[in-house]
Design a protein around this motif. Structure first.
Motif, PDB file in Angstrom:
ATOM      1  N   MET A   1      39.745 110.005  40.848  1.00 32.24           N
ATOM      2  CA  MET A   1      40.717 109.859  41.937  1.00 32.24           C
ATOM      3  C   MET A   1      41.832 110.896  41.737  1.00 32.24           C
ATOM      4  O   MET A   1      42.403 110.986  40.670  1.00 32.24           O
ATOM      5  N   SER A   2      42.138 111.653  42.787  1.00 32.02           N
ATOM      6  CA  SER A   2      43.209 112.634  42.645  1.00 32.02           C
ATOM      7  C   SER A   2      44.564 111.927  42.681  1.00 32.02           C
ATOM      8  O   SER A   2      44.695 110.823  43.200  1.00 32.02           O
ATOM      9  N   ALA A   3      45.567 112.572  42.111  1.00 33.01           N
ATOM     10  CA  ALA A   3      46.903 111.979  42.117  1.00 33.01           C
ATOM     11  C   ALA A   3      47.440 111.961  43.545  1.00 33.01           C
ATOM     12  O   ALA A   3      47.129 112.843  44.339  1.00 33.01           O
ATOM     13  N   HIS A   4      48.227 110.949  43.848  1.00 36.38           N
ATOM     14  CA  HIS A   4      48.806 110.891  45.195  1.00 36.38           C
ATOM     15  C   HIS A   4      49.942 111.895  45.294  1.00 36.38           C
ATOM     16  O   HIS A   4      50.534 112.283  44.294  1.00 36.38           O
ATOM     17  N   SER A   5      50.229 112.314  46.540  1.00 38.42           N
ATOM     18  CA  SER A   5      51.385 113.188  46.722  1.00 38.42           C
ATOM     19  C   SER A   5      52.528 112.326  47.243  1.00 38.42           C
ATOM     20  O   SER A   5      52.311 111.268  47.844  1.00 38.42           O
ATOM     21  N   THR A   6      53.766 112.741  46.993  1.00 35.16           N
ATOM     22  CA  THR A   6      54.903 111.925  47.419  1.00 35.16           C
ATOM     23  C   THR A   6      55.021 111.903  48.939  1.00 35.16           C
ATOM     24  O   THR A   6      55.725 111.079  49.488  1.00 35.16           O
ATOM     25  N   SER A   7      54.307 112.822  49.613  1.00 33.25           N
ATOM     26  CA  SER A   7      54.366 112.805  51.078  1.00 33.25           C
ATOM     27  C   SER A   7      53.039 112.346  51.681  1.00 33.25           C
ATOM     28  O   SER A   7      52.740 112.621  52.828  1.00 33.25           O
ATOM     29  N   GLU A   8      52.268 111.620  50.876  1.00 32.31           N
ATOM     30  CA  GLU A   8      50.930 111.212  51.308  1.00 32.31           C
ATOM     31  C   GLU A   8      50.915 110.493  52.662  1.00 32.31           C
ATOM     32  O   GLU A   8      49.975 110.639  53.440  1.00 32.31           O
ATOM     33  N   PHE A   9      51.955 109.700  52.955  1.00 28.13           N
ATOM     34  CA  PHE A   9      51.975 108.911  54.187  1.00 28.13           C
ATOM     35  C   PHE A   9      52.959 109.476  55.219  1.00 28.13           C
ATOM     36  O   PHE A   9      53.333 108.789  56.167  1.00 28.13           O
ATOM     37  N   GLU A  10      53.357 110.743  55.038  1.00 32.68           N
ATOM     38  CA  GLU A  10      54.283 111.403  55.974  1.00 32.68           C
ATOM     39  C   GLU A  10      53.711 111.324  57.397  1.00 32.68           C
ATOM     40  O   GLU A  10      52.529 111.597  57.612  1.00 32.68           O
TER      41      GLU A  10
END
Ligand SMILES: NC(=O)c1ccc[n+]([C@@H]2O[C@H](COP(=O)([O-])OP(=O)(O)OC[C@H]3O[C@@H](n4cnc5c(N)ncnc54)[C@H](O)[C@@H]3O)[C@@H](O)[C@H]2O)c1
Length: 256
Positions: A1-10
């Motif tokens: 699983m790749s790491a989530h980005s802090t703007s994943e749900f932008e």
């Protein structure tokens, strides 16, 4: 699983029921931290507190006070979400209650009905109003909160266990009905998490905490955010081929 980005749900809008406390509040905060605008729904007015926490961290959130057992109230809360934010992409149907232990023959009828109403009919009513809005928007992701009690029986908890088993059947049925139209529907099955629901039981029986640690092969109970992470992953694009599943997030509880 790749790491989530802090703007994943932008640019996305997430609705969370039972978001005044515990796992729901943690999920609402995580959605907001990762860029979503969040619709906080709870029967308890303290859902405003979750909204204030999100706003003071620079996020966007609204609160709707609604009982998930009330079809009209759920419809209004979903409509409020659309009025405020214009769309609905993710929903975490998480509201739940616990009840005092009673074996089947002794369980008060009221406790049975309340458990089934809040945790099974409540999830059904939420999906009934969320799915059409998601279809209008071209798709979405729904995560229903079940439990380890959706997979095994627990003495004294017939209403809770039956409602959570029901959530899995409802989740699978809705998933196969709507998956081809872009609405991905899954459930999570948490083990014990340190929330108000559990703290109240531990306050009455402090020795239970050690017992709970022992029952989870990982050696401890979860923090609410550890459960919320699984719900967010299922709502993220990273779970794009996951549908109709019951994701176990329980430190090994049911594997033991
Ligand atoms: N904490 C655990 O160990 C655990 C384990 C497995 C599953 N779960 C499930 O996780 C979910 C969240 O539980 P939690 O532990 O965070 O509990 P919690 O008591 O901290 O939060 C539950 C929230 O649901 C709200 N709620 C209750 N009835 C409602 C209704 N009719 N309409 C709208 N909101 C309502 C409450 O006001 C509360 O804010 C529940 O579905 C629970 O069954 C919890």
């Amino acid at each position: 699983m790749s790491a989530h980005s802090t703007s994943e749900f932008e640019g996305r809008v997430a609705l969370v029921t039972g978001a005044a406390s515990g796992i729901g509040a943690a999920a609402a905060r995580l959605f907001a931290e990762r860029g979503a605008r969040v619709s906080v729904i709870d029967i308890d007015a303290s859902g405003e507190g979750t909204v204030e926490t999100i706003r003071s961290a620079g996020g966007e959130a609204i609160f709707s006070r609604a009982d998930v057992v009330d079809d009209g109230a759920v419809e209004r809360a979903v409509a409020h979400t659309l009025e405020a934010f214009g769309r609905l992409d993710c929903a975490f149907n998480n509201a739940g209650i616990s009840g005092p232990p009673h074996s089947v023959a002794d369980m008060p009828l009221e406790q049975w009905h309340q458990g089934i109403d809040v945790m099974l009919t409540g999830v059904f009513l939420c999906m009934r109003h969320e799915i059409p809005r998601m279809l209008e928007g071209g798709g979405g992701s729904i995560v229903n909160c079940a439990s380890g009690a959706a997979l095994i029986g627990f003495p004294g908890q017939a209403a809770y266990v039956a409602s959570k088993h029901g959530v899995l059947g409802l989740t699978k049925t809705a998933a196969v009905e709507y998956g081809s139209r872009g609405v991905l529907i899954n459930a999570i099955c948490p083990g014990t998490a340190r929330t108000a629901m559990v703290e109240s039981v531990i306050a009455e029986t402090p020795e239970l905490l050690e017992e709970l640690h022992r029952l989870h092969p990982i050696g401890r109970i979860a923090e609410p955010a550890e459960i919320a992470e699984a719900a967010l992953w299922l709502c993220s694009g990273r779970a794009s081929f996951v549908m109709g599943s019951a994701l176990v997030v329980d430190g090994g509880y049911v594997a033991q």
